[in-house]
Motif scaffolding. Sequence first.
Motif, PDB file in Angstrom:
ATOM      1  N   ALA A 272       0.827  -1.208   0.000  1.00 16.05           N
ATOM      2  CA  ALA A 272       0.000   0.000   0.000  1.00 16.05           C
ATOM      3  C   ALA A 272       0.863   1.260   0.000  1.00 16.05           C
ATOM      4  CB  ALA A 272      -0.910  -0.003   1.222  1.00 16.05           C
ATOM      5  N   ARG A 273       1.960   1.251   0.777  1.00 17.86           N
ATOM      6  CA  ARG A 273       2.845   2.415   0.831  1.00 17.86           C
ATOM      7  C   ARG A 273       3.486   2.671  -0.526  1.00 17.86           C
ATOM      8  NH1 ARG A 273       4.721  -0.100   5.595  1.00 17.86           N
ATOM      9  NH2 ARG A 273       6.664  -0.706   4.536  1.00 17.86           N
ATOM     10  N   GLU A 274       3.868   1.620  -1.215  1.00 17.81           N
ATOM     11  CA  GLU A 274       4.589   1.768  -2.470  1.00 17.81           C
ATOM     12  C   GLU A 274       3.655   1.970  -3.663  1.00 17.81           C
ATOM     13  OE1 GLU A 274       7.032  -1.676  -2.860  1.00 17.81           O
ATOM     14  OE2 GLU A 274       8.385  -1.119  -1.222  1.00 17.81           O
ATOM     15  N   GLY A 275       2.379   1.601  -3.504  1.00 21.34           N
ATOM     16  CA  GLY A 275       1.456   1.616  -4.637  1.00 21.34           C
ATOM     17  C   GLY A 275       1.185   2.994  -5.204  1.00 21.34           C
ATOM     18  N   ALA A 276       0.918   3.963  -4.336  1.00 21.66           N
ATOM     19  CA  ALA A 276       0.574   5.307  -4.818  1.00 21.66           C
ATOM     20  C   ALA A 276       1.721   5.951  -5.594  1.00 21.66           C
ATOM     21  CB  ALA A 276       0.126   6.197  -3.657  1.00 21.66           C
ATOM     22  N   PRO A 277       2.953   5.988  -5.055  1.00 19.67           N
ATOM     23  CA  PRO A 277       4.042   6.593  -5.838  1.00 19.67           C
ATOM     24  C   PRO A 277       4.362   5.811  -7.110  1.00 19.67           C
ATOM     25  CG  PRO A 277       4.873   5.672  -3.769  1.00 19.67           C
ATOM     26  CD  PRO A 277       3.389   5.672  -3.676  1.00 19.67           C
ATOM     27  N   PHE A 278       4.161   4.492  -7.084  1.00 20.78           N
ATOM     28  CA  PHE A 278       4.405   3.706  -8.298  1.00 20.78           C
ATOM     29  C   PHE A 278       3.453   4.133  -9.408  1.00 20.78           C
ATOM     30  CE2 PHE A 278       3.555   0.141 -11.121  1.00 20.78           C
ATOM     31  CZ  PHE A 278       4.843  -0.282 -11.454  1.00 20.78           C
ATOM     32  N   ILE A 279       2.172   4.226  -9.083  1.00 17.07           N
ATOM     33  CA  ILE A 279       1.189   4.645 -10.086  1.00 17.07           C
ATOM     34  C   ILE A 279       1.454   6.065 -10.543  1.00 17.07           C
ATOM     35  CG2 ILE A 279      -1.251   5.203 -10.440  1.00 17.07           C
ATOM     36  CD1 ILE A 279      -1.925   2.794  -8.681  1.00 17.07           C
ATOM     37  N   GLN A 280       1.708   6.972  -9.570  1.00 14.40           N
ATOM     38  CA  GLN A 280       1.938   8.372  -9.920  1.00 14.40           C
ATOM     39  C   GLN A 280       3.110   8.515 -10.880  1.00 14.40           C
ATOM     40  OE1 GLN A 280      -0.158  11.043  -8.676  1.00 14.40           O
ATOM     41  NE2 GLN A 280       0.809  11.804 -10.537  1.00 14.40           N
ATOM     42  N   SER A 281       4.135   7.704 -10.697  1.00 16.64           N
ATOM     43  CA  SER A 281       5.324   7.806 -11.553  1.00 16.64           C
ATOM     44  C   SER A 281       5.056   7.301 -12.963  1.00 16.64           C
ATOM     45  CB  SER A 281       6.493   7.020 -10.939  1.00 16.64           C
ATOM     46  OG  SER A 281       6.257   5.621 -10.997  1.00 16.64           O
ATOM     47  N   HIS A 282       3.966   6.541 -13.146  1.00 16.86           N
ATOM     48  CA  HIS A 282       3.658   5.991 -14.467  1.00 16.86           C
ATOM     49  C   HIS A 282       2.582   6.788 -15.208  1.00 16.86           C
ATOM     50  CE1 HIS A 282       5.929   2.503 -13.066  1.00 16.86           C
ATOM     51  NE2 HIS A 282       5.968   2.100 -14.323  1.00 16.86           N
ATOM     52  N   ILE A 283       1.869   7.646 -14.501  1.00 11.63           N
ATOM     53  CA  ILE A 283       0.827   8.434 -15.168  1.00 11.63           C
ATOM     54  C   ILE A 283       1.469   9.443 -16.110  1.00 11.63           C
ATOM     55  CG2 ILE A 283      -0.957  10.188 -14.811  1.00 11.63           C
ATOM     56  CD1 ILE A 283      -1.793   8.712 -12.287  1.00 11.63           C
ATOM     57  N   ILE A 284       0.977   9.467 -17.327  1.00 15.90           N
ATOM     58  CA  ILE A 284       1.501  10.346 -18.371  1.00 15.90           C
ATOM     59  C   ILE A 284       0.544  11.509 -18.571  1.00 15.90           C
ATOM     60  CG2 ILE A 284       2.108  10.505 -20.823  1.00 15.90           C
ATOM     61  CD1 ILE A 284       2.613   7.424 -20.677  1.00 15.90           C
ATOM     62  N   GLU A 285       1.029  12.712 -18.427  1.00 16.97           N
ATOM     63  CA  GLU A 285       0.205  13.884 -18.725  1.00 16.97           C
ATOM     64  C   GLU A 285       0.108  14.012 -20.241  1.00 16.97           C
ATOM     65  OE1 GLU A 285       1.681  17.355 -16.784  1.00 16.97           O
ATOM     66  OE2 GLU A 285       1.776  16.386 -14.811  1.00 16.97           O
ATOM     67  N   ALA A 286      -1.064  13.688 -20.777  1.00 16.42           N
ATOM     68  CA  ALA A 286      -1.242  13.649 -22.239  1.00 16.42           C
ATOM     69  C   ALA A 286      -0.952  15.022 -22.846  1.00 16.42           C
ATOM     70  CB  ALA A 286      -2.661  13.213 -22.577  1.00 16.42           C
ATOM     71  N   THR A 287      -0.092  15.027 -23.848  1.00 20.53           N
ATOM     72  CA  THR A 287       0.291  16.283 -24.482  1.00 20.53           C
ATOM     73  C   THR A 287      -0.823  16.826 -25.376  1.00 20.53           C
ATOM     74  OG1 THR A 287       1.927  17.363 -25.889  1.00 20.53           O
ATOM     75  CG2 THR A 287       1.372  15.080 -26.438  1.00 20.53           C
ATOM     76  N   GLU A 288      -0.913  18.115 -25.426  1.00 21.81           N
ATOM     77  CA  GLU A 288      -1.856  18.781 -26.327  1.00 21.81           C
ATOM     78  C   GLU A 288      -1.125  19.456 -27.480  1.00 21.81           C
ATOM     79  OE1 GLU A 288      -4.215  21.431 -24.038  1.00 21.81           O
ATOM     80  OE2 GLU A 288      -5.115  19.851 -22.803  1.00 21.81           O
TER      81      GLU A 288
END
Length: 351
Positions: A312-328
């Motif tokens: 649980a501790r590692e899950g949030a930063p792992f996901i956050q590091s993989h989320i891509i801010e879609a370019t416009e």
Amino acid sequence: MKTIKGPAVYLAQFMDSKPPFNSLDGLCKWAADLGYKGIQIPTWESSLIDLTKAGESKDYCDELKGKVESYGLEITELCTHLQGQLVAVHPAYDIMFDNFAPDEYKNNPKKRTQWAVEQLKSAAKASRNFGLDVHGTFSGSLLWHTAHPWPQRPEGLVEMGFKELANRWMPILNTFDEQGVDVCYEVHPGEDLHDGVTFERFLEATGNHKRVNLLYDPSHFVLQQLDYLTYIDHYHEFIKMFHVKDAEFNPTGKKGTFGGYEDWIDRAGRYRHPGDGQVDFKTIFSKLTQYGCDVWAVMEWECCIKSPEQGAREGAPFIQSHIIEATEKKFDDFAGTKPDQEKLKRILGIN
């Protein structure tokens, strides 16, 4: 393209009789403190939600939603995996699956199925009361025991099985349609919907019902040795939910896909915490973003080695590091000029 939402966490595997895991307030504070932005609620957990009441009362849902939002969280989706399983149970599994039903419906498959159907219909109405457009569940299974058959399946058995499965789900799907909510089936070993081919069979059997969609979880495909990346290419238009769960497959000279009845720790295919297995999450997040899949990235902890607390501790930063801010913007569109017809003609050598 769309930016994937998250990080969120599926609460099912964290439920416990001890605080903070025995109440919605406790779990919300715990999740928020770990950096999660959303929670996915397992509706069979009565300490989190009264599903029947949620389907009947928007006031109740507003109160529950307000409580969650007071911790800075969103409800990403409701899930009915256990109830969905009970929509279709082969008699060989009656005794084991009775554990998922209330006592008054045990030892009575017909009433148990009726209860499950009503639960799903309540989930459709509850999802709308919460303002949710998608819902996660299992399909149940009438045919799984024939996946690797001996003796061979009689001709027509598979077609009949999917016709019956569709008949059981059609009233549920129609209720979800009335509420404007998509049903996202988690394609999973043990379910009649366990890969792309079986999903297509079910979709066809329901007359291509528009509410039939997918919960994408790559871990289940690693265990089947299915190409989970190309799967996105085939089915991205149906992917409306996403579980971030890892797995690994390490066959030996003694065991492979079927596992030899071993415990999870000893199987060739086993579930792992995100980042500890073999799933290529960078490519998954890229594909889902590229195809504009409007999903929450929801961490599901199922690991035979790592503790749920560390997961649980590692899950949030792992996901956050993989989320891509879609370019416009296009990276090579630096000039930003409008088309000049005369200039275009000169480039092409047109007089």
